[in-house]
Design a protein around this motif. Sequence first.
Motif, PDB file in Angstrom:
ATOM      1  N   GLY A  94       0.813  -1.207   0.000  1.00 41.84           N
ATOM      2  CA  GLY A  94       0.000   0.000   0.000  1.00 41.84           C
ATOM      3  C   GLY A  94       0.848   1.259   0.000  1.00 41.84           C
ATOM      4  N   THR A  95       1.945   1.236   0.765  1.00 43.47           N
ATOM      5  CA  THR A  95       2.848   2.400   0.802  1.00 43.47           C
ATOM      6  C   THR A  95       3.503   2.630  -0.548  1.00 43.47           C
ATOM      7  OG1 THR A  95       3.294   1.977   3.157  1.00 43.47           O
ATOM      8  CG2 THR A  95       4.842   3.397   1.973  1.00 43.47           C
ATOM      9  N   ILE A  96       4.006   1.558  -1.156  1.00 42.00           N
ATOM     10  CA  ILE A  96       4.664   1.682  -2.459  1.00 42.00           C
ATOM     11  C   ILE A  96       3.672   2.151  -3.517  1.00 42.00           C
ATOM     12  CG2 ILE A  96       5.765   0.361  -4.305  1.00 42.00           C
ATOM     13  CD1 ILE A  96       6.980  -1.390  -2.032  1.00 42.00           C
ATOM     14  N   LEU A  97       2.487   1.548  -3.534  1.00 44.51           N
ATOM     15  CA  LEU A  97       1.485   1.939  -4.520  1.00 44.51           C
ATOM     16  C   LEU A  97       1.060   3.389  -4.327  1.00 44.51           C
ATOM     17  CD1 LEU A  97      -0.327   0.998  -6.854  1.00 44.51           C
ATOM     18  CD2 LEU A  97      -2.007   0.277  -5.148  1.00 44.51           C
ATOM     19  N   SER A  98       0.945   3.810  -3.074  1.00 43.90           N
ATOM     20  CA  SER A  98       0.555   5.187  -2.783  1.00 43.90           C
ATOM     21  C   SER A  98       1.582   6.176  -3.314  1.00 43.90           C
ATOM     22  CB  SER A  98       0.385   5.348  -1.272  1.00 43.90           C
ATOM     23  OG  SER A  98      -0.154   6.601  -0.952  1.00 43.90           O
ATOM     24  N   ILE A  99       2.864   5.881  -3.096  1.00 42.12           N
ATOM     25  CA  ILE A  99       3.923   6.770  -3.588  1.00 42.12           C
ATOM     26  C   ILE A  99       3.959   6.762  -5.116  1.00 42.12           C
ATOM     27  CG2 ILE A  99       6.417   7.145  -3.673  1.00 42.12           C
ATOM     28  CD1 ILE A  99       6.569   6.007  -0.830  1.00 42.12           C
ATOM     29  N   SER A 100       3.923   5.580  -5.706  1.00 38.78           N
ATOM     30  CA  SER A 100       4.029   5.469  -7.157  1.00 38.78           C
ATOM     31  C   SER A 100       2.886   6.189  -7.866  1.00 38.78           C
ATOM     32  CB  SER A 100       4.050   3.989  -7.555  1.00 38.78           C
ATOM     33  OG  SER A 100       4.110   3.840  -8.950  1.00 38.78           O
ATOM     34  N   MET A 101       1.643   5.916  -7.452  1.00 43.96           N
ATOM     35  CA  MET A 101       0.495   6.550  -8.095  1.00 43.96           C
ATOM     36  C   MET A 101       0.452   8.045  -7.805  1.00 43.96           C
ATOM     37  SD  MET A 101      -1.081   4.223  -9.883  1.00 43.96           S
ATOM     38  CE  MET A 101       0.613   3.761 -10.267  1.00 43.96           C
ATOM     39  N   GLY A 102       0.827   8.441  -6.586  1.00 42.19           N
ATOM     40  CA  GLY A 102       0.839   9.864  -6.258  1.00 42.19           C
ATOM     41  C   GLY A 102       1.828  10.644  -7.099  1.00 42.19           C
ATOM     42  N   LEU A 103       3.020  10.058  -7.292  1.00 44.38           N
ATOM     43  CA  LEU A 103       4.029  10.717  -8.129  1.00 44.38           C
ATOM     44  C   LEU A 103       3.564  10.822  -9.575  1.00 44.38           C
ATOM     45  CD1 LEU A 103       7.295   9.017  -6.786  1.00 44.38           C
ATOM     46  CD2 LEU A 103       6.547  11.364  -6.374  1.00 44.38           C
ATOM     47  N   ARG A 104       3.071   9.705 -10.101  1.00 46.83           N
ATOM     48  CA  ARG A 104       2.685   9.697 -11.514  1.00 46.83           C
ATOM     49  C   ARG A 104       1.547  10.663 -11.787  1.00 46.83           C
ATOM     50  NH1 ARG A 104      -0.999   7.656 -14.890  1.00 46.83           N
ATOM     51  NH2 ARG A 104      -2.234   6.868 -13.160  1.00 46.83           N
ATOM     52  N   ALA A 130      12.215   1.743  -2.584  1.00 46.33           N
ATOM     53  CA  ALA A 130      13.166   0.636  -2.524  1.00 46.33           C
ATOM     54  C   ALA A 130      13.339   0.152  -1.088  1.00 46.33           C
ATOM     55  CB  ALA A 130      14.509   1.068  -3.107  1.00 46.33           C
ATOM     56  N   ALA A 131      13.387   1.082  -0.133  1.00 42.06           N
ATOM     57  CA  ALA A 131      13.540   0.692   1.273  1.00 42.06           C
ATOM     58  C   ALA A 131      12.309  -0.062   1.778  1.00 42.06           C
ATOM     59  CB  ALA A 131      13.798   1.927   2.126  1.00 42.06           C
ATOM     60  N   VAL A 132      11.132   0.392   1.372  1.00 34.76           N
ATOM     61  CA  VAL A 132       9.891  -0.247   1.833  1.00 34.76           C
ATOM     62  C   VAL A 132       9.780  -1.668   1.290  1.00 34.76           C
ATOM     63  CG1 VAL A 132       7.365  -0.084   1.803  1.00 34.76           C
ATOM     64  CG2 VAL A 132       8.737   1.980   2.055  1.00 34.76           C
ATOM     65  N   ALA A 133      10.355  -1.933   0.120  1.00 35.53           N
ATOM     66  CA  ALA A 133      10.237  -3.262  -0.498  1.00 35.53           C
ATOM     67  C   ALA A 133      10.838  -4.365   0.364  1.00 35.53           C
ATOM     68  CB  ALA A 133      10.916  -3.258  -1.869  1.00 35.53           C
ATOM     69  N   PHE A 134      11.755  -4.035   1.277  1.00 36.53           N
ATOM     70  CA  PHE A 134      12.352  -5.053   2.130  1.00 36.53           C
ATOM     71  C   PHE A 134      11.369  -5.589   3.168  1.00 36.53           C
ATOM     72  CE2 PHE A 134      16.163  -3.028   0.447  1.00 36.53           C
ATOM     73  CZ  PHE A 134      16.959  -4.135   0.180  1.00 36.53           C
ATOM     74  N   LEU A 135      10.194  -4.978   3.295  1.00 40.52           N
ATOM     75  CA  LEU A 135       9.176  -5.483   4.211  1.00 40.52           C
ATOM     76  C   LEU A 135       8.371  -6.635   3.627  1.00 40.52           C
ATOM     77  CD1 LEU A 135       7.757  -2.109   5.626  1.00 40.52           C
ATOM     78  CD2 LEU A 135       9.404  -3.651   6.716  1.00 40.52           C
ATOM     79  N   PHE A 136       8.487  -6.888   2.329  1.00 38.55           N
ATOM     80  CA  PHE A 136       7.712  -7.970   1.718  1.00 38.55           C
ATOM     81  C   PHE A 136       8.084  -9.315   2.335  1.00 38.55           C
ATOM     82  CE2 PHE A 136       7.320  -5.295  -2.318  1.00 38.55           C
ATOM     83  CZ  PHE A 136       6.024  -4.914  -2.001  1.00 38.55           C
ATOM     84  N   ARG A 137       7.065 -10.157   2.507  1.00 41.35           N
ATOM     85  CA  ARG A 137       7.262 -11.509   3.001  1.00 41.35           C
ATOM     86  C   ARG A 137       6.726 -12.503   1.971  1.00 41.35           C
ATOM     87  NH1 ARG A 137      10.101  -8.907   5.431  1.00 41.35           N
ATOM     88  NH2 ARG A 137      10.350  -8.674   7.692  1.00 41.35           N
ATOM     89  N   THR A 138       7.199 -13.737   2.041  1.00 43.47           N
ATOM     90  CA  THR A 138       6.746 -14.764   1.112  1.00 43.47           C
ATOM     91  C   THR A 138       5.628 -15.566   1.740  1.00 43.47           C
ATOM     92  OG1 THR A 138       8.443 -16.270   1.942  1.00 43.47           O
ATOM     93  CG2 THR A 138       8.987 -14.948   0.007  1.00 43.47           C
TER      94      THR A 138
END
Length: 406
Positions: free
Chosen positions: A21-31, A184-192
Amino acid sequence: MPTPTPNSWPPALVLSLVAAGTILSISMGLRQSLGLFMEPMVQNAGVSVATFGFAMALQNLAWGIGQPFMGALCDRYGGRLVVIASSALFCAGLYLIGTGSPLGLQLGGGLMIGIAVAGTSHGVLVGIVSRLAAPAVRGTAIAILAATGSLGTFVLAPTAQALIERWSWQGALGGLAVLAAGMAAVAFLFRTASPGAAAGPAQQKPDARRAIAEAMADRSFVISTVAFFACGFQLIFIATHLPKYIAICGLPPSVSAEAIALIGICNAVGTLVAGYLCQRWGNKTVLALIYLLRTASIAVFFSLPVSVETTLVFAAAMGFLWLSVVPPVSGLINGRFGTANFGTLFGVMFLSHQLGAFLGAWLGGLSYEWSGSYAIAWIALILVGTLAAMLQFLAEDEGSPRPRPA
């Protein structure tokens, strides 16, 4: 429908949902804030409206072409590496826009940011969440992701406008690049996913070629893919050209920022409502109604005199319907084909969306250059949206998952 239980929301799902959600929020907000840079670049860098519109069109085309590949990479290798690489591309693209040259705008704002958005948007992030979520809560998790992802527009649009006014448009781009690096920093929170986290078709091994062949033989998938063209055509025209349209109607730039922010906050509500309605009415019906209501909103706005009030009401209506397509589209793919190849299949469908986006951004700029107004473009939005709603109503109900050949 299975009843969700507390263990339906394991820590891995919750943490990955927050990160996505954080990554999507930043990406869509920037675009979606890039349209605010059209006017200062036209005034100070000598960039024409058509040149800026073509760069945004190129961005959406690159996003669409890159989405199946980014989705397939995520299906096979996971989303962390994809997001980190895309974050670096985003920063480089914003830097090239800041050079003020048409080539920098088209290469950075067009090609590079387009590919970067493909790796930091729904095709990758919804796939990550879908594979972690049990079927009972998958639709809710996707709706939450799409809703929180829209909040970045609510924050970043007025922030970008404030930075442009306080610093300069180049300085504002530098500030946005810092945010892009944070993905990029937030991506390290992903889990499998743990074994058995998603039952049924999700346990299939990814096979992009076979999945595409099955999907293209499915009538409902093909119809929804064709109709998805209208979604991109309408939304990217508005995201790119609404600030300029408001400016030529005599309203101040602050109204553009407020309108984009309002789209973001209303989108959060509309996406959650769409997710709820999909469980009651089915994905096909909800998707068709979204196209119909969105087109009606465009027609009413175009027919009324432009004012602060009509602009903000239009922005609220469009925001409510903006990313509300994500739950029904995701539900259609997951319901018929499972989650293993979600990124690939979403990318195929999204390519149609981005072809529409390319034409919406580019032809919008050309219509203004040729005629001195956006009237032709607004009429085209109404016609294309009406056809999409009619097509989607003709699609089959998704029903049970499509049987797969041995």
